[in-house]
Design a protein around this motif. Structure first.
Motif, PDB file in Angstrom:
ATOM      1  N   ALA A  58     -22.234 -24.960  46.153  1.00 50.04           N
ATOM      2  CA  ALA A  58     -21.200 -25.797  46.489  1.00 50.04           C
ATOM      3  C   ALA A  58     -20.211 -24.334  46.032  1.00 50.04           C
ATOM      4  O   ALA A  58     -19.307 -24.649  47.021  1.00 50.04           O
ATOM      5  N   GLY A  59     -20.580 -23.395  45.832  1.00 47.77           N
ATOM      6  CA  GLY A  59     -19.743 -22.214  45.083  1.00 47.77           C
ATOM      7  C   GLY A  59     -18.810 -22.791  43.966  1.00 47.77           C
ATOM      8  O   GLY A  59     -19.289 -23.543  43.490  1.00 47.77           O
ATOM      9  N   TYR A  60     -18.173 -21.739  43.987  1.00 53.27           N
ATOM     10  CA  TYR A  60     -17.419 -21.489  42.959  1.00 53.27           C
ATOM     11  C   TYR A  60     -16.380 -20.868  42.482  1.00 53.27           C
ATOM     12  O   TYR A  60     -15.810 -21.058  42.992  1.00 53.27           O
ATOM     13  N   LEU A  61     -15.642 -21.816  41.557  1.00 53.10           N
ATOM     14  CA  LEU A  61     -13.680 -21.720  41.336  1.00 53.10           C
ATOM     15  C   LEU A  61     -13.175 -20.754  40.269  1.00 53.10           C
ATOM     16  O   LEU A  61     -13.754 -21.602  39.491  1.00 53.10           O
ATOM     17  N   GLN A  77      -6.344 -19.389  42.103  1.00 49.99           N
ATOM     18  CA  GLN A  77      -7.506 -19.891  42.640  1.00 49.99           C
ATOM     19  C   GLN A  77      -8.245 -19.013  43.060  1.00 49.99           C
ATOM     20  O   GLN A  77      -7.643 -19.006  44.143  1.00 49.99           O
ATOM     21  N   ILE A  78      -9.412 -18.947  42.958  1.00 50.52           N
ATOM     22  CA  ILE A  78     -10.299 -18.253  44.242  1.00 50.52           C
ATOM     23  C   ILE A  78     -11.755 -19.153  44.022  1.00 50.52           C
ATOM     24  O   ILE A  78     -12.326 -19.234  43.812  1.00 50.52           O
ATOM     25  N   TYR A  79     -11.857 -19.325  45.621  1.00 50.39           N
ATOM     26  CA  TYR A  79     -12.911 -20.349  45.453  1.00 50.39           C
ATOM     27  C   TYR A  79     -13.757 -19.010  46.293  1.00 50.39           C
ATOM     28  O   TYR A  79     -14.053 -17.794  46.788  1.00 50.39           O
ATOM     29  N   LEU A  80     -15.396 -18.399  45.436  1.00 50.74           N
ATOM     30  CA  LEU A  80     -16.768 -17.738  45.845  1.00 50.74           C
ATOM     31  C   LEU A  80     -17.590 -18.254  46.292  1.00 50.74           C
ATOM     32  O   LEU A  80     -18.072 -19.662  45.697  1.00 50.74           O
ATOM     33  N   THR A  81     -18.302 -18.139  48.039  1.00 51.08           N
ATOM     34  CA  THR A  81     -19.276 -18.878  47.503  1.00 51.08           C
ATOM     35  C   THR A  81     -20.324 -18.056  46.835  1.00 51.08           C
ATOM     36  O   THR A  81     -20.137 -17.200  45.890  1.00 51.08           O
ATOM     37  N   SER A  82     -21.555 -18.774  46.703  1.00 50.95           N
ATOM     38  CA  SER A  82     -22.565 -18.259  45.582  1.00 50.95           C
ATOM     39  C   SER A  82     -22.846 -16.513  45.404  1.00 50.95           C
ATOM     40  O   SER A  82     -23.340 -15.957  44.909  1.00 50.95           O
ATOM     41  N   GLU A  83     -22.962 -16.318  46.875  1.00 50.01           N
ATOM     42  CA  GLU A  83     -23.155 -14.616  47.126  1.00 50.01           C
ATOM     43  C   GLU A  83     -22.046 -14.602  46.961  1.00 50.01           C
ATOM     44  O   GLU A  83     -22.937 -13.052  45.964  1.00 50.01           O
ATOM     45  N   GLU A  84     -21.149 -14.718  46.802  1.00 51.93           N
ATOM     46  CA  GLU A  84     -19.969 -14.189  46.747  1.00 51.93           C
ATOM     47  C   GLU A  84     -20.277 -13.820  44.973  1.00 51.93           C
ATOM     48  O   GLU A  84     -19.161 -12.822  44.297  1.00 51.93           O
ATOM     49  N   TYR A  85     -20.014 -14.834  44.300  1.00 54.99           N
ATOM     50  CA  TYR A  85     -20.342 -15.412  42.811  1.00 54.99           C
ATOM     51  C   TYR A  85     -21.194 -13.983  42.477  1.00 54.99           C
ATOM     52  O   TYR A  85     -21.134 -13.622  41.018  1.00 54.99           O
ATOM     53  N   GLY A  86     -22.433 -13.770  43.002  1.00 55.21           N
ATOM     54  CA  GLY A  86     -23.500 -13.006  42.750  1.00 55.21           C
ATOM     55  C   GLY A  86     -23.043 -10.926  43.068  1.00 55.21           C
ATOM     56  O   GLY A  86     -23.203 -10.946  41.926  1.00 55.21           O
TER      57      GLY A  86
END
Length: 173
Positions: A58-61, A77-86
């Protein structure tokens, strides 16, 4: 970002140039998407990134609890995809070598947040081959203008609130 991470792996632990280059690229990326004030980014704490809500699918908030307009808009808030969170978790692994006692994600060598984010942003902007030398507020204004011109009033209100910006400011300017 993968190239920047390779550079960080090769760099000496306390070499700030590679770190600040990464900060510039990540700041450019996030600010161009979300239009937050630079203070939202500089106030992100390591704990807030580690405690991000979500999962790989789902991604990360990331909830930023401290910023200029927190009283009016609440947490940013900043939403990050799993790649961005990586990208962010990779940085957290690298930062252990150089600034483990600093609790800010965009950290200086001391205990505070990175104060020169606009300088790092502009260097990254230039390195990407983009024209001009925009300020971080130029980017925020461009995102707000795009929101104002492209969305209906309901979506416009939601995006403005997400940016911690009053929709009336958008309408006025």
């Amino acid at each position: 970002m993968p190239e920047l991470h390779k550079d960080m792996r090769k760099a000496p632990a306390r070499d700030p140039r590679t770190r600040y280059r990464f900060f510039g690229y990540l700041a450019a990326y996030l600010l161009c998407i979300y239009g937050h004030r630079s203070g939202v980014l500089t106030k992100i704490k390591v704990k807030e990134v580690k405690d991000a809500l979500g999962d790989e699918r789902a991604g990360y908030l990331v909830n930023v609890m401290e910023h200029k307009t927190v009283r009016k808009f609440g947490m940013a808030q900043i939403y990050l995809t799993s790649e961005e969170y990586g990208w962010c978790t990779e940085w957290l692994r690298f930062r252990q070598r150089a600034v483990p006692t600093n609790h800010y994600f965009f950290s200086a060598l001391g205990r505070g947040e990175a104060k020169d984010l606009v300088k790092y942003f502009r260097k990254a902007w230039k390195e990407m081959g983009l024209r001009g030398s925009p300020t971080l507020m130029d980017i925020r204004s461009a995102v707000a203008t795009y929101n104002f011109e492209s969305n209906d009033s309901e979506v416009r209100q939601h995006v403005a609130t997400f940016m911690c910006r009053d929709v009336r400011t958008q309408e006025r300017f």
